[in-house]
Design an enzyme around this catalytic site. Structure first.
Site, mmCIF file in Angstrom:
data_model
loop_
_atom_site.group_PDB
_atom_site.id
_atom_site.type_symbol
_atom_site.label_atom_id
_atom_site.label_comp_id
_atom_site.label_asym_id
_atom_site.label_seq_id
_atom_site.Cartn_x
_atom_site.Cartn_y
_atom_site.Cartn_z
ATOM 1 N N PRO A 107 35.526 39.057 38.760
ATOM 2 C CA PRO A 107 36.398 38.104 39.572
ATOM 3 C C PRO A 107 37.695 37.913 38.749
ATOM 4 O O PRO A 107 37.664 37.757 37.618
ATOM 5 C CB PRO A 107 35.481 36.605 39.533
ATOM 6 C CG PRO A 107 34.177 37.009 39.138
ATOM 7 C CD PRO A 107 33.957 38.261 38.432
ATOM 8 N N THR A 108 38.730 37.716 39.587
ATOM 9 C CA THR A 108 40.074 37.811 38.778
ATOM 10 C C THR A 108 40.196 36.193 38.516
ATOM 11 O O THR A 108 39.675 35.479 39.206
ATOM 12 C CB THR A 108 41.252 37.949 39.976
ATOM 13 O OG1 THR A 108 41.024 39.174 40.271
ATOM 14 C CG2 THR A 108 42.601 37.647 39.404
ATOM 15 N N GLY A 109 40.662 35.791 37.194
ATOM 16 C CA GLY A 109 40.360 34.380 36.655
ATOM 17 C C GLY A 109 39.381 34.362 35.850
ATOM 18 O O GLY A 109 38.968 33.233 35.379
ATOM 19 N N CYS A 110 38.898 35.285 35.648
ATOM 20 C CA CYS A 110 37.593 35.508 34.794
ATOM 21 C C CYS A 110 37.967 35.720 33.168
ATOM 22 O O CYS A 110 38.449 36.869 33.067
ATOM 23 C CB CYS A 110 36.506 36.410 35.189
ATOM 24 S SG CYS A 110 34.742 36.173 34.521
ATOM 25 N N ILE A 111 38.216 34.551 32.445
ATOM 26 C CA ILE A 111 39.001 34.909 31.144
ATOM 27 C C ILE A 111 38.042 35.075 30.134
ATOM 28 O O ILE A 111 37.067 34.399 29.889
ATOM 29 C CB ILE A 111 39.768 33.493 30.897
ATOM 30 C CG1 ILE A 111 40.689 33.182 32.221
ATOM 31 C CG2 ILE A 111 40.744 33.861 29.864
ATOM 32 C CD1 ILE A 111 41.204 31.711 32.325
#
Lengths: 111, 99, 132
Positions: A107-111
């Protein structure tokens, strides 16, 4: 890139085990990826996985978990669109685990 | 001579320079972000239209499609696919890419 | 670990005004896509985020892209997911649209159209401005 073999065919995955080509995905691959994640797929699991694939088709991204939760609530109702329900199905994080099983990128925003 | 431009005309001056240097009878192929210049209402459209008196302007179809611009192409601009791109390169003695 | 980040919702952190300025056309360079990803990540921090589209950046929002021929992802669809990330402040500069023969009807998402003067004031109000 590492390769995995499912039903006699091999598929490319990244270092973390996410499927490289979305188009490679099949139910058999999902079952394989679920086994790797130690998730036993029930109908409820499939519902979330299928939801994620539809979400990706529409928006071209794998949602962050809170976005997923909200979207599930909208589509499948508040009984399912909450952290408790989703974490019970995917204990190591619904966004991460369910996305992996659905053949989506991390997922994008998975830091 | 075939001139190839790949930069947006509203961000760089490569198309402008190219059109200044393109001699009568030569061809200019717009690819990637340069295709916007060949669309109606674009600030560069007037320059492209004026240039068409002397040079043939081409635009790469897949790049227009990818940018949602296929329906806005200026009259007189010829849209080519990748095969047409190759043909243009082979039809001309030389080829200059304006990077 | 987005899962952990998201569990921290509702914290009493400081909220700053962040503006992401998009000035590049999509596909030709990686700026547009990278900028969008940064915005999506920023959503995890519960800040006051606005996105601005000026110059060639307005091309990012054009409806009806078909990227099959150039074999890249059509991330224009992702702008429609921003609402789900609670990023709802999208601004487009009128002058940039005019210079490209575009109107609001050509765009894939609902935006607020501002003229340069209004855009300048909005920009001046920000705590942080990041440009792509």
């Amino acid at each position: 890139m590492p390769m995995v073999e499912v039903a006699g065919k091999s598929f490319e995955v990244d270092e973390e085990g996410y499927l490289t080509n979305l188009a490679d995905w099949t139910k058999e691959i999902a079952d394989y990826l679920a086994k790797e994640e130690k998730v036993e797929m029930s109908e409820s699991h499939w519902e979330v996985v299928n939801f994620l694939r539809e979400y990706y088709e529409e928006y071209q991204i794998a949602p962050a978990v809170r976005v997923l939760t909200k979207a599930v609530a909208k589509k499948l109702g508040p009984d399912k669109g909450n952290n408790k329900y989703l974490y019970e199905l995917f204990p190591y994080g619904p966004a991460k685990q369910a996305c992996k099983i659905a053949g989506l990128p991390k997922p994008t925003g998975c830091i | 001579m075939l001139h190839i431009v790949n930069k947006s005309a509203t961000e760089r001056n490569s198309l402008e320079s190219c059109l200044r240097m393109a001699t009568k009878g030569s061809a200019v192929l717009l690819i990637e972000d340069a295709v916007y210049a060949a669309t109606q209402g674009s600030a560069a459209a007037a320059k492209v239209q004026a240039a068409m008196a002397d040079v043939q302007i081409y635009a790469l179809g897949p790049d227009l499609d990818a940018r949602g611009m296929a329906a806005r192409v200026l009259d007189g601009v010829k849209v080519v696919d990748y095969g047409g791109f190759v043909d243009l390169v082979t039809e001309h003695n030389s080829c200059q890419s304006w990077l | 670990m987005s899962d952990m980040m998201d569990d921290m919702d509702g914290g009493e952190g400081v909220v700053k005004k962040f503006m992401f300025v998009n000035r590049k056309a999509p596909h030709g360079t990686v700026y547009a896509l990278e900028g969008l990803e940064v915005v999506l990540i920023s959503a995890a921090f519960d800040q006051d985020v606005s996105m601005v589209f000026t110059d060639d950046g307005v091309y990012e929002l054009i409806k009806g892209m078909n990227t099959k021929g150039i074999e890249v992802k059509d991330f224009s669809k992702t702008y429609r997911a921003l609402e789900g990330y609670d990023i709802e402040k999208l601004y487009v500069e009128k002058e940039s649209m005019d210079a490209r023969g575009l109107t609001e009807d050509d765009l894939i998402v609902d935006v607020t159209v501002l003229d340069s003067g209004e855009m300048a004031s909005l920009m001046a109000e920000q705590d942080v401005v990041i440009s792509f």
